[in-house]
Design an enzyme around this catalytic site. Structure first.
Site, PDB file in Angstrom:
ATOM      1  N   PRO A 147       0.823  -1.211   0.000  1.00 15.76           N
ATOM      2  CA  PRO A 147       0.000   0.000   0.000  1.00 15.76           C
ATOM      3  C   PRO A 147       0.859   1.265   0.000  1.00 15.76           C
ATOM      4  O   PRO A 147       1.714   1.443   0.859  1.00 15.76           O
ATOM      5  CB  PRO A 147      -0.787  -0.107   1.309  1.00 15.76           C
ATOM      6  CG  PRO A 147      -0.674  -1.529   1.733  1.00 15.76           C
ATOM      7  CD  PRO A 147       0.608  -2.034   1.175  1.00 15.76           C
ATOM      8  N   GLU A 148       0.627   2.110  -0.982  1.00 14.78           N
ATOM      9  CA  GLU A 148       1.253   3.431  -1.015  1.00 14.78           C
ATOM     10  C   GLU A 148       0.118   4.444  -1.008  1.00 14.78           C
ATOM     11  O   GLU A 148      -1.021   4.083  -0.748  1.00 14.78           O
ATOM     12  CB  GLU A 148       2.144   3.567  -2.260  1.00 14.78           C
ATOM     13  CG  GLU A 148       3.209   2.468  -2.320  1.00 14.78           C
ATOM     14  CD  GLU A 148       4.107   2.546  -3.554  1.00 14.78           C
ATOM     15  OE1 GLU A 148       4.269   3.651  -4.103  1.00 14.78           O
ATOM     16  OE2 GLU A 148       4.633   1.503  -3.951  1.00 14.78           O
TER      17      GLU A 148
END
Length: 287
Positions: free
Chosen positions: A2-3
């Site tokens: 996850p960014e």
DNA sequence: AGCTACTCCTGGTAGC
DNA sequence: TGCTACCAGGAGTAGC
């Protein structure tokens, strides 16, 4: 992993299910997920509280509670500071649904549903606090906000000699990018990941600024990237940005621009994907 | 300032 | 098939 786009997507997903709900119970299956806080502190801070806000700062999810006993108040005085790290997810489960085997922390809501923090690799954090400053490190600007300007990038890069990939991964420099979107942005700007920051021509820096914004905005529109251990909830469609990857995970495959075989190296302890033809290291910068 | 190395973790997979 | 060994990687920290 996850960014920024995946975190933003996660916030949008859970926000409508949490706003106005209050917490009636909590369960902690892996203590370290609380980041040093005790189960008792979690209980003391969130039981009986009503969710008032759900937002994002960099890769942190910030859930805000109204002051105790004042559910109608707009004042937030207690927070859950959540970082998904590698494999974390938030899900709001109906009461009848069994908990995931990887649920590390779970909050029961007043409608019987549960907010679950699911994290197979246990790197993520779900931290109750009254003091946001205390629970988060110093962070650079938000890439999609107004203070991240081309001038900011030009000025900052001119003053630094480190490799551009390392710098873009540094959350205190610019907050929200991770390995995937750094590789994608550098490809779009045609910059070799090992280029010293102060050796990038000004025109390329401007391209990089635009590439970072365009890449993140497009990924948010597509609800992030879903693959490996990161999925959306069962009721939501998975993100689809992974189909747009130009270089990430495509080493050995042909460049979509020039057809040359893409390369993979290690930079800053991260797998780094690039096109050796489109992204040249300046001769003066070769090690 | 900026680099490497190490830590935290476990699911997935390569190799046999 | 079933086993073992190794790897990925965000961020914090230590050491040079």
């Amino acid at each position: 992993m996850p960014e920024l786009p995946e975190v933003e997507t996660m916030v949008r997903l859970v926000r409508p299910k949490l706003m106005g709900r209050s917490v009636t119970g909590s369960q902690v299956a892996w203590a370290r997920t609380l980041g040093g806080a005790s189960s008792a502190k979690l209980r003391a801070l969130v039981h009986g509280r009503t969710f008032l806000t759900a937002g994002r700062r960099a890769k942190y999810i910030l859930l805000g509670f109204s002051a105790k006993g004042k559910p109608k108040s707009t004042e937030v005085d207690t927070w859950l500071v959540i970082h998904l790290r590698m494999t974390g997810r938030l899900m709001v489960q109906a009461g009848a649904q069994p908990a995931s085997p990887h649920t590390r922390v779970s909050l029961t809501l007043d409608n019987g549903a549960r907010l679950e923090f699911i994290d197979p690799r246990k790197f993520g954090r779900f931290v109750p606090t009254r003091d946001l400053e205390d629970a988060m490190p110093a962070l650079g600007p938000e890439p999609l906000e107004g203070d991240f300007t081309a001038k900011f990038l030009l000025d900052e890069l001119a003053a630094r000699r480190g490799r551009i990939k390392s710098l873009l991964l540094d959350q205190s420099f610019l907050a929200g990018l991770g390995n995937i979107y750094v590789d994608e942005s550098l490809f779009e700007a045609r910059i070799h990941p090992q280029t010293p920051a102060n050796r990038i021509p000004r025109a390329r820096v401007r391209l990089l600024h635009a590439a970072i914004r365009r890449t993140l905005e497009e990924a948010i529109l597509r609800e992030g990237s879903s693959f490996d251990t990161f999925y959306r909830t069962p009721e939501g469609q998975p993100g689809s940005y992974q189909s747009q990857f130009q270089v990430y995970g495509r080493h050995g495959k042909p460049c979509r621009v020039c057809s040359r075989r893409l390369n993979r190296i290690v930079v800053a302890q991260r797998g780094t994907h690039f096109c050796p033809s489109c992204q040249r290291l300046p001769r003066s910068a070769a090690r």
